[in-house]
Each structure stands twice: as C-alpha cells, then as structure tokens.
Design a protein around this motif. Structure first.
Motif, PDB file in Angstrom:
ATOM      1  N   THR A 102       0.824  -1.212   0.000  1.00 38.96           N
ATOM      2  CA  THR A 102       0.000   0.000   0.000  1.00 38.96           C
ATOM      3  C   THR A 102       0.857   1.261   0.000  1.00 38.96           C
ATOM      4  O   THR A 102       0.481   2.278  -0.596  1.00 38.96           O
ATOM      5  N   LEU A 103       2.027   1.205   0.643  1.00 38.39           N
ATOM      6  CA  LEU A 103       2.909   2.378   0.634  1.00 38.39           C
ATOM      7  C   LEU A 103       3.410   2.664  -0.777  1.00 38.39           C
ATOM      8  O   LEU A 103       3.422   3.821  -1.223  1.00 38.39           O
ATOM      9  N   SER A 104       3.812   1.621  -1.502  1.00 38.64           N
ATOM     10  CA  SER A 104       4.307   1.808  -2.875  1.00 38.64           C
ATOM     11  C   SER A 104       3.216   2.357  -3.782  1.00 38.64           C
ATOM     12  O   SER A 104       3.438   3.327  -4.533  1.00 38.64           O
ATOM     13  N   ILE A 105       2.041   1.747  -3.715  1.00 38.78           N
ATOM     14  CA  ILE A 105       0.917   2.227  -4.536  1.00 38.78           C
ATOM     15  C   ILE A 105       0.559   3.650  -4.141  1.00 38.78           C
ATOM     16  O   ILE A 105       0.287   4.515  -4.985  1.00 38.78           O
ATOM     17  N   GLY A 106       0.539   3.918  -2.821  1.00 40.09           N
ATOM     18  CA  GLY A 106       0.168   5.245  -2.323  1.00 40.09           C
ATOM     19  C   GLY A 106       1.130   6.327  -2.765  1.00 40.09           C
ATOM     20  O   GLY A 106       0.707   7.457  -3.071  1.00 40.09           O
ATOM     21  N   ILE A 107       2.421   6.019  -2.814  1.00 38.67           N
ATOM     22  CA  ILE A 107       3.404   7.019  -3.252  1.00 38.67           C
ATOM     23  C   ILE A 107       3.149   7.426  -4.703  1.00 38.67           C
ATOM     24  O   ILE A 107       3.129   8.612  -5.049  1.00 38.67           O
ATOM     25  N   LEU A 108       2.924   6.428  -5.548  1.00 37.42           N
ATOM     26  CA  LEU A 108       2.685   6.724  -6.967  1.00 37.42           C
ATOM     27  C   LEU A 108       1.387   7.508  -7.162  1.00 37.42           C
ATOM     28  O   LEU A 108       1.343   8.474  -7.936  1.00 37.42           O
ATOM     29  N   SER A 109       0.331   7.101  -6.458  1.00 34.11           N
ATOM     30  CA  SER A 109      -0.946   7.804  -6.613  1.00 34.11           C
ATOM     31  C   SER A 109      -0.883   9.198  -6.014  1.00 34.11           C
ATOM     32  O   SER A 109      -1.487  10.141  -6.549  1.00 34.11           O
ATOM     33  N   SER A 110      -0.127   9.372  -4.900  1.00 35.75           N
ATOM     34  CA  SER A 110      -0.037  10.709  -4.297  1.00 35.75           C
ATOM     35  C   SER A 110       0.748  11.663  -5.191  1.00 35.75           C
ATOM     36  O   SER A 110       0.445  12.868  -5.257  1.00 35.75           O
ATOM     37  N   LEU A 111       1.768  11.162  -5.889  1.00 36.63           N
ATOM     38  CA  LEU A 111       2.479  11.995  -6.853  1.00 36.63           C
ATOM     39  C   LEU A 111       1.539  12.460  -7.959  1.00 36.63           C
ATOM     40  O   LEU A 111       1.562  13.633  -8.358  1.00 36.63           O
ATOM     41  N   PHE A 112       0.712  11.549  -8.423  1.00 35.22           N
ATOM     42  CA  PHE A 112      -0.238  11.887  -9.484  1.00 35.22           C
ATOM     43  C   PHE A 112      -1.258  12.919  -9.006  1.00 35.22           C
ATOM     44  O   PHE A 112      -1.520  13.924  -9.685  1.00 35.22           O
ATOM     45  N   THR A 113      -1.832  12.692  -7.822  1.00 36.81           N
ATOM     46  CA  THR A 113      -2.889  13.600  -7.344  1.00 36.81           C
ATOM     47  C   THR A 113      -2.330  14.942  -6.884  1.00 36.81           C
ATOM     48  O   THR A 113      -2.926  15.993  -7.138  1.00 36.81           O
ATOM     49  N   ALA A 114      -1.172  14.930  -6.200  1.00 41.43           N
ATOM     50  CA  ALA A 114      -0.626  16.174  -5.649  1.00 41.43           C
ATOM     51  C   ALA A 114      -0.045  17.080  -6.725  1.00 41.43           C
ATOM     52  O   ALA A 114      -0.153  18.304  -6.640  1.00 41.43           O
TER      53      ALA A 114
END
Length: 534
Positions: A500-512
């Motif tokens: 979840t941390l790996s997926i979250g990092i990629l998605s947070s880069l996209f959203t932020a």
C-alpha cells in the motif's frame, strides 16, 4: 479552455473512470458478462489479519529426505552391479547416510571401484574389510556437500509442491514463504475448513505398489515371525451398515515395484454399482511401461497400493494393464477422494513435514481488526482534512479533493492487481495520506512565496509547482525505493505495508502534482480571479 488543458482533463478523467471500474465489485456492483475477461471481477482481497484464516509454520524433515535418497541410491547400485556382473550381497542403506555391501569375490574389486567413481561420485568409498572365504566388505558414505544439496532441494521441492496443493485447494491470496532451517511459513486467509487444509498440506503422499505375500498373510503374522524382505501392514475395511472399521494383517514384500513419481494426473470417479468415490491415476510413458511390465509379470497375484505406509487396497491382478492407468479404491468420502487427487497431482513431498506452529484467526477477530483499522484511517483522514482547510482555506479544499482521490486510486490499484489489504496495509495508507499532504504543503508554500513577490495567481501557481516538483520527486522516490526493498525482503505484515505504501506514493504523486494543478488551471481559465485564497 486550451487544447493542452482539455487533453489533461480527459486523461485524468480516464484514470478516474478506470479506477471506478476496478472498484465496482468491491462496492457491490456487478461487471457485465461481456467485460469479465478484460476487467477485474473480484473484490479487494483482505489479508489474514482482517478476514481471519490460518497461520502455519512447517518444518521439512530433511534428514528423512537424505535417508530416502540413500535408499534409492542403494537400489540403483544393485542394478548397476547386476549389469556389470559384479557379484555381491544386496546393498543395504544404514545409519550415517551409508551403504554397506559385501563383494563375493576379490576379482570384482577393480570393476566395483570404477563403478563408484563414475556413477556414484557423491559417495566416499571406505577401506575394504576382508571377510571370510575371499569376500570383501565395503561401506560407502555420502559426502557432506551432497547431503547439504539434498536437504536444500528437499526444502525447495516441498515448498513448490505445497504451493501447488494450496493453489488447487482454492485459497485466495495465500502467503507461502521459505524460512531458515527448511521451514515454510503459510498463511491462508479466509480458510473455512482449517483441519482439512492441514491434512491436505501435511500429507506426504508417498505412493508405492508392493506385492502381497498371501501365504504369510493367511496365517497369524507378527513382525517377529516375518522372514527378511517382508513387512507387516494392515488393510482397513469399513462396514457400510454399521460404520465400524476393521483391520486385517497383510504381509507385503518390502521392495516397492513402482512408486507414484510418474503420475501425471489424478481424478475422482464414482463407482457405478455402489456410488462410492475412488481415484483414477494416469502415468507418463515411463510409468505406463513400468505398470504394464509389473502387471504382466504378476498376473493372479495381489498388488497392494500403499499411500504413506497405509494399504489403501490390494486387488488381484487379473490381466496386464497396458493403458497407463490405475485405480485407488478405499473407504473414501468424496472430500477425501478430492484431496487425495490433489496431492497426487501435485506430487509427493520429498520428506515428511512437521507442524511447528498452527494459529487460527477467527472471523470475529478479523472484523474487529477491520473496524479498528478503518476507524484509525477515518480519524486520521478527518484530522488532516480539517487542518488543510483551516490553514490553506479554499486551496485546502483542492488539496482535500486530491487526498480523497488518492485513497480512491489506492483501493482501485489493490483491486486491479488482486493484492491483499492487511492491517499494516491500512497503516501504509494512513502514512501515504500524510505524505500526500506534505507534497501539497511544499507546493502551497512555494506559491505563497511567489505571491509575496507580487506575481499574479497564474504565474505564482506555475512557478510554485515548477520549483516544488523536483523536491517532491526526490523525497518520494527515496521512500519508494525503501518500500520496494521492504516488499522484496519482508514477509507477511511487512509486505502488506510495503504494497500500500508503494501504490500510495505513486498515486499521491499523481494527485498532488497533476490533479491539483489541473484544478487550479481550470479555475483560472473559467474565472480569471486576481486573488488566490491560500
């Protein structure tokens, strides 16, 4: 709206739509039949700590694997000596991974030495000991390097065969990991019948075919009265009316005429007369030849089918069986027959396994974990949202939209890749929320600095994102590397956190970086405001 802005809007919309499609099964919807082959059809899998299940730690008895290999080598040595016309007693496997035999003539010593050097190089040949009448006794000892290799391979083979059995058992997202000293850790989320799973996984499934000595079986045989080369076993029968199980002593020849290592398939069939289940096995070409030869040479004799040392049946061979198939009958229930077929298809374990640890997590405890984990996520998410709105005003609303979309995308990725959500995984999501806010904080503070220099909102937004993006990428890439390392070398809960941390990092880069900037650009193109609420 400019063409470039339209393209970015369409791309972000497509990502959101794809995420929504992935989450349809989890949210209770149903994928159309025509789309089932290309779209995810299963809900997000929950780990052992969330939905309950079974945790096992097994230990492979590698010493028995070595002993079994030495026994096979002794039989191979006997065949090779017969082909080379070396006269000797039957090679006997003994303690300490040794094979002992006696040459009947010293004239065969040269040929015997050459045979060991060329065909059995894993053994050291001890000093010859003279016996009576010109006989010579030898002891072969398996070298330590070969012992270590057999032990390593036994653990690896056991791991692979257990994984095949679990896959056929139908457990979603099992965790099967090798550990030190030949141990295997198994986690089976959502398992409904723990005892059946233990029996299926731990069954050695060593199948052998041995001849019955009817002359000795007809009396009252005991171990003390049996001649060399025979062994005492029991044939179990269950009375269909009373359900009582009786056992009858049966004497078998020790030497196995054939083993189950040539089995290619095993299927459950039902007897047409009594409706009882049995297992039909198929052999490969080598096994088919062996079975045909075995049955043709022993017509009218009884052939015992022995599974893990227990006689399943002992039918009389009526004729040569050349079709490459055999039938295993016994007092099976349908579930037992299915499990037997599974273990025969996956292959016998190279050595018995012992259960060192067995732990069952009940569904009620799993539900408590879900409730507590979700509560912690909601509380943490709520506090972050309130802080961002208070501190950054309307721009904080933009950041919160990105946060909500971030969690949404993490769930969609878990569903798309069929990854398991665990309690540590929820902790990874909470950490991701904090990191996503950190990215927005960096961007917004940069925008504030640009506004203080007197720049317009559009110029300040462009400069703020341009200056903060590289810093955000540096911080997130290093964290992503750490998450990948945790996933690669961690086990169980650690891997759940890393996923979840790996997926979250990629998605947070996209959203932020992408989504929030897109929202600002759309607002500027529509309203052309001269003051930014930040």
């Amino acid at each position: 709206m400019s063409k470039n802005l339209t393209i970015k809007t369409v791309l972000v919309a497509l990502v959101i739509i794809a995420a929504l499609v992935c989450l349809v099964p989890t949210l209770g919807g149903k994928i159309p039949t025509w789309a089932e082959s290309i779209l995810p059809t299963e809900k997000i899998h929950l780990g052992l700590d969330l939905q309950g299940g079974m945790h096992l730690v097994l230990e492979v008895d590698v010493e028995k694997a070595v002993a079994a290999q030495v026994e096979r080598n002794s039989q191979d040595l006997r065949r090779e000596m017969q082909e080379e016309r070396i006269r000797a007693t039957r090679p006997e496997a003994g303690k300490g991974n040794t094979i002992t035999l006696t040459l009947l003539s010293t004239k065969d010593q040269g040929k015997f030495d050459d045979l060991i050097k060329t065909q059995f190089s894993d053994y050291t040949l001890g000093t010859a000991t003279s016996a009576e009448e010109g006989k010579v006794t030898y002891t072969l000892t398996l070298i330590p390097k070969a012992v270590a290799h057999i032990e390593e391979m036994a653990a690896l083979q056991a791991l692979e065969k257990i994984r095949n059995r679990v896959d056929e058992f139908g457990v979603a997202e099992p965790e099967i990991m090798p550990q030190a000293d030949g141990r295997i850790m198994i986690q089976l989320p959502g398992i409904k019948d723990p005892q059946r799973a233990v029996a299926l996984i731990g069954k050695t499934a060593q199948l052998t075919f041995k001849l019955v000595d009817d002359a000795l079986s007809s009396g009252n045989p005991t171990k003390a009265t049996l001649p060399p080369g025979t062994e005492l076993n029991y044939e179990y029968r269950k009375d269909r009316a009373s359900g009582r199980v009786s056992k009858t002593p049966i004497v078998l020849r020790k030497r196995a005429l054939m083993t189950g290592d040539t089995i290619t398939d095993a299927k459950v069939r039902t007897d047409s007369q009594f409706g009882t289940p049995y297992v039909s096995v198929s052999f490969d070409s080598r096994g088919a030849r062996q079975f045909a030869d075995l049955t043709s040479r022993n017509i009218k004799k009884r052939l015992a089918i022995v599974l893990d040392g227990k006689v399943q049946s002992a039918p009389v061979i009526q004729d040569a069986i050349t079709g490459g198939q055999a039938v295993i009958t016994g007092q099976f229930t349908m579930a037992e027959a299915k499990d037997l077929a599974v273990v025969l298809r996956s292959g016998a374990l190279p050595a018995p396994v012992r259960i060192l640890e067995e732990r069952t997590v009940g569904p009620s405890l799993g539900q408590d974990s879900i409730n507590q984990g979700l509560l912690s996520m909601v509380v943490g998410f709520g506090l972050v949202i309130v802080f961002v709105i208070v501190y950054y005003q309307i721009s904080g609303l933009v950041a919160n939209v990105a946060l909500i979309l971030n969690v949404f995308l993490i769930g969609a990725a878990l569903a798309a890749f069929q990854a398991s959500l665990t309690l540590p995984g929820i902790a990874g999501i909470i950490l991701t929320i904090g990191m996503a806010v950190d990215a927005n904080v960096l961007i917004f503070e940069r925008i504030r600095e640009e506004l203080r220099l007197g720049k317009t909102p559009a110029a300040a937004i462009e400069a703020g994102y341009g200056k903060a993006t590289l810093t955000i990428l540096d911080a997130n890439v290093t964290t992503l590397i750490a998450a990948v390392v945790l996933f690669q070398f961690g086990t169980g809960p650690i891997r759940g956190f890393a996923v979840t941390l790996s997926i979250g990092i990629l998605s947070s880069l996209f959203t932020a970086i992408v989504v929030t900037k897109l929202i600002f650009e759309i607002a500027l193109s529509k309203f052309s405001f001269k003051k930014l609420s930040i």
